[in-house]
Design a protein around this motif. Structure first.
Motif, PDB file in Angstrom:
ATOM      1  N   THR A  16      31.098   4.109  -3.309  1.00 14.13           N
ATOM      2  CA  THR A  16      31.730   3.547  -2.123  1.00 14.13           C
ATOM      3  C   THR A  16      31.016   4.017  -0.867  1.00 14.13           C
ATOM      4  OG1 THR A  16      33.841   3.510  -3.263  1.00 14.13           O
ATOM      5  CG2 THR A  16      33.910   3.328  -0.884  1.00 14.13           C
ATOM      6  N   ARG A  17      30.571   5.259  -0.848  1.00 14.30           N
ATOM      7  CA  ARG A  17      29.827   5.767   0.306  1.00 14.30           C
ATOM      8  C   ARG A  17      28.439   5.170   0.397  1.00 14.30           C
ATOM      9  NH1 ARG A  17      30.534  11.487  -1.208  1.00 14.30           N
ATOM     10  NH2 ARG A  17      32.734  11.470  -1.630  1.00 14.30           N
ATOM     11  N   MET A  18      27.847   4.814  -0.720  1.00 17.51           N
ATOM     12  CA  MET A  18      26.487   4.262  -0.712  1.00 17.51           C
ATOM     13  C   MET A  18      26.445   2.787  -0.350  1.00 17.51           C
ATOM     14  SD  MET A  18      24.548   5.976  -3.934  1.00 17.51           S
ATOM     15  CE  MET A  18      23.284   4.738  -3.770  1.00 17.51           C
ATOM     16  N   ARG A  19      27.545   2.084  -0.509  1.00 21.39           N
ATOM     17  CA  ARG A  19      27.554   0.639  -0.303  1.00 21.39           C
ATOM     18  C   ARG A  19      27.122   0.216   1.111  1.00 21.39           C
ATOM     19  NH1 ARG A  19      32.874  -1.371  -2.066  1.00 21.39           N
ATOM     20  NH2 ARG A  19      32.242  -0.335  -3.959  1.00 21.39           N
ATOM     21  N   PRO A  20      27.631   0.834   2.187  1.00 22.69           N
ATOM     22  CA  PRO A  20      27.160   0.436   3.522  1.00 22.69           C
ATOM     23  C   PRO A  20      25.667   0.703   3.731  1.00 22.69           C
ATOM     24  CG  PRO A  20      29.188   1.677   3.702  1.00 22.69           C
ATOM     25  CD  PRO A  20      28.747   1.768   2.277  1.00 22.69           C
ATOM     26  N   LEU A  21      25.166   1.791   3.166  1.00 22.46           N
ATOM     27  CA  LEU A  21      23.742   2.087   3.264  1.00 22.46           C
ATOM     28  C   LEU A  21      22.917   1.040   2.530  1.00 22.46           C
ATOM     29  CD1 LEU A  21      21.467   4.011   4.146  1.00 22.46           C
ATOM     30  CD2 LEU A  21      21.829   5.208   1.980  1.00 22.46           C
ATOM     31  N   LEU A  22      23.372   0.627   1.363  1.00 23.24           N
ATOM     32  CA  LEU A  22      22.664  -0.415   0.616  1.00 23.24           C
ATOM     33  C   LEU A  22      22.659  -1.735   1.374  1.00 23.24           C
ATOM     34  CD1 LEU A  22      23.831   0.280  -3.026  1.00 23.24           C
ATOM     35  CD2 LEU A  22      21.508   0.430  -2.157  1.00 23.24           C
ATOM     36  N   TRP A  23      23.776  -2.078   2.016  1.00 22.47           N
ATOM     37  CA  TRP A  23      23.815  -3.310   2.814  1.00 22.47           C
ATOM     38  C   TRP A  23      22.844  -3.234   3.989  1.00 22.47           C
ATOM     39  CZ3 TRP A  23      25.250  -7.966   1.731  1.00 22.47           C
ATOM     40  CH2 TRP A  23      26.226  -8.190   0.766  1.00 22.47           C
ATOM     41  N   LEU A  24      22.787  -2.086   4.638  1.00 23.42           N
ATOM     42  CA  LEU A  24      21.865  -1.914   5.759  1.00 23.42           C
ATOM     43  C   LEU A  24      20.417  -2.042   5.306  1.00 23.42           C
ATOM     44  CD1 LEU A  24      21.427  -1.160   8.754  1.00 23.42           C
ATOM     45  CD2 LEU A  24      21.337   1.219   8.006  1.00 23.42           C
ATOM     46  N   VAL A  25      20.071  -1.392   4.207  1.00 20.55           N
ATOM     47  CA  VAL A  25      18.708  -1.479   3.682  1.00 20.55           C
ATOM     48  C   VAL A  25      18.390  -2.901   3.255  1.00 20.55           C
ATOM     49  CG1 VAL A  25      17.182  -0.689   1.819  1.00 20.55           C
ATOM     50  CG2 VAL A  25      18.615   0.942   3.029  1.00 20.55           C
ATOM     51  N   LEU A  26      19.359  -3.590   2.669  1.00 15.86           N
ATOM     52  CA  LEU A  26      19.150  -4.984   2.261  1.00 15.86           C
ATOM     53  C   LEU A  26      18.839  -5.872   3.461  1.00 15.86           C
ATOM     54  CD1 LEU A  26      19.289  -7.181   0.012  1.00 15.86           C
ATOM     55  CD2 LEU A  26      21.696  -7.427   0.618  1.00 15.86           C
ATOM     56  N   ILE A  27      19.616  -5.756   4.518  1.00 16.02           N
ATOM     57  CA  ILE A  27      19.419  -6.597   5.707  1.00 16.02           C
ATOM     58  C   ILE A  27      18.081  -6.302   6.368  1.00 16.02           C
ATOM     59  CG2 ILE A  27      20.295  -7.045   8.032  1.00 16.02           C
ATOM     60  CD1 ILE A  27      23.129  -6.636   6.797  1.00 16.02           C
ATOM     61  N   VAL A  28      17.754  -5.024   6.503  1.00 14.47           N
ATOM     62  CA  VAL A  28      16.482  -4.647   7.140  1.00 14.47           C
ATOM     63  C   VAL A  28      15.297  -5.087   6.287  1.00 14.47           C
ATOM     64  CG1 VAL A  28      15.070  -2.666   7.812  1.00 14.47           C
ATOM     65  CG2 VAL A  28      17.466  -2.748   8.467  1.00 14.47           C
ATOM     66  N   SER A  29      15.387  -4.932   4.981  1.00 12.71           N
ATOM     67  CA  SER A  29      14.270  -5.316   4.123  1.00 12.71           C
ATOM     68  C   SER A  29      14.084  -6.831   4.062  1.00 12.71           C
ATOM     69  CB  SER A  29      14.432  -4.732   2.721  1.00 12.71           C
ATOM     70  OG  SER A  29      15.595  -5.220   2.107  1.00 12.71           O
ATOM     71  N   VAL A  30      15.163  -7.588   4.122  1.00 13.36           N
ATOM     72  CA  VAL A  30      15.030  -9.051   4.159  1.00 13.36           C
ATOM     73  C   VAL A  30      14.369  -9.478   5.472  1.00 13.36           C
ATOM     74  CG1 VAL A  30      16.341 -11.207   4.348  1.00 13.36           C
ATOM     75  CG2 VAL A  30      16.859  -9.592   2.542  1.00 13.36           C
ATOM     76  N   ALA A  31      14.792  -8.871   6.574  1.00 10.44           N
ATOM     77  CA  ALA A  31      14.181  -9.201   7.873  1.00 10.44           C
ATOM     78  C   ALA A  31      12.699  -8.817   7.883  1.00 10.44           C
ATOM     79  CB  ALA A  31      14.931  -8.488   8.986  1.00 10.44           C
ATOM     80  N   ALA A  32      12.368  -7.663   7.348  1.00 10.86           N
ATOM     81  CA  ALA A  32      10.965  -7.246   7.294  1.00 10.86           C
ATOM     82  C   ALA A  32      10.162  -8.150   6.373  1.00 10.86           C
ATOM     83  CB  ALA A  32      10.874  -5.795   6.832  1.00 10.86           C
ATOM     84  N   ASN A  33      10.757  -8.574   5.277  1.00 10.99           N
ATOM     85  CA  ASN A  33      10.080  -9.477   4.343  1.00 10.99           C
ATOM     86  C   ASN A  33       9.746 -10.800   5.022  1.00 10.99           C
ATOM     87  OD1 ASN A  33       9.129 -10.831   2.110  1.00 10.99           O
ATOM     88  ND2 ASN A  33      11.131 -11.136   1.207  1.00 10.99           N
ATOM     89  N   VAL A  34      10.709 -11.364   5.717  1.00  2.92           N
ATOM     90  CA  VAL A  34      10.485 -12.641   6.401  1.00  2.92           C
ATOM     91  C   VAL A  34       9.426 -12.478   7.480  1.00  2.92           C
ATOM     92  CG1 VAL A  34      11.568 -14.336   7.926  1.00  2.92           C
ATOM     93  CG2 VAL A  34      12.753 -13.571   5.868  1.00  2.92           C
ATOM     94  N   THR A  35       9.531 -11.415   8.256  1.00  2.00           N
ATOM     95  CA  THR A  35       8.594 -11.196   9.356  1.00  2.00           C
ATOM     96  C   THR A  35       7.178 -10.971   8.849  1.00  2.00           C
ATOM     97  OG1 THR A  35      10.349 -10.217  10.669  1.00  2.00           O
ATOM     98  CG2 THR A  35       8.111  -9.769  11.365  1.00  2.00           C
ATOM     99  N   LEU A  36       7.016 -10.106   7.880  1.00  2.00           N
ATOM    100  CA  LEU A  36       5.678  -9.783   7.394  1.00  2.00           C
ATOM    101  C   LEU A  36       5.056 -10.923   6.599  1.00  2.00           C
ATOM    102  CD1 LEU A  36       6.206  -6.064   6.377  1.00  2.00           C
ATOM    103  CD2 LEU A  36       4.892  -6.927   8.317  1.00  2.00           C
ATOM    104  N   SER A  37       5.863 -11.677   5.891  1.00  2.00           N
ATOM    105  CA  SER A  37       5.319 -12.762   5.069  1.00  2.00           C
ATOM    106  C   SER A  37       4.935 -13.984   5.886  1.00  2.00           C
ATOM    107  CB  SER A  37       6.329 -13.179   4.004  1.00  2.00           C
ATOM    108  OG  SER A  37       6.525 -12.141   3.093  1.00  2.00           O
TER     109      SER A  37
END
Length: 68
Positions: A16-37
């Motif tokens: 439960t404590r890790m879930r918000p961190l995973l969501w944050l990493v997911l959003i940032v990594s998707v944005a970085a993926n779109v930007t870099l690609s």
């Protein structure tokens, strides 16, 4: 002998404590993926962030199905 209820509660609290961190990493990594690609035309870095986004998504899905 181990208390299974206590172990399950500890595991649920940790995930439960890790879930918000995973969501944050997911959003940032998707944005970085779109930007870099697309914008910077760097497929290697975009692929790395895409793999990270995939790993976060799978982890969130597994967590959801285990704790419902």
């Amino acid at each position: 002998m181990n208390d299974l209820d206590r172990t399950a509660e500890k595991t649920a609290a940790t995930t439960t404590r890790m879930r918000p961190l995973l969501w944050l990493v997911l959003i940032v990594s998707v944005a970085a993926n779109v930007t870099l690609s697309s914008v910077l035309d760097n497929p290697w870095a975009g692929s790395a962030f895409g793999a990270l986004a995939l790993a976060c998504g799978v982890t969130l899905a597994v967590n959801h199905y285990r704790n419902r």
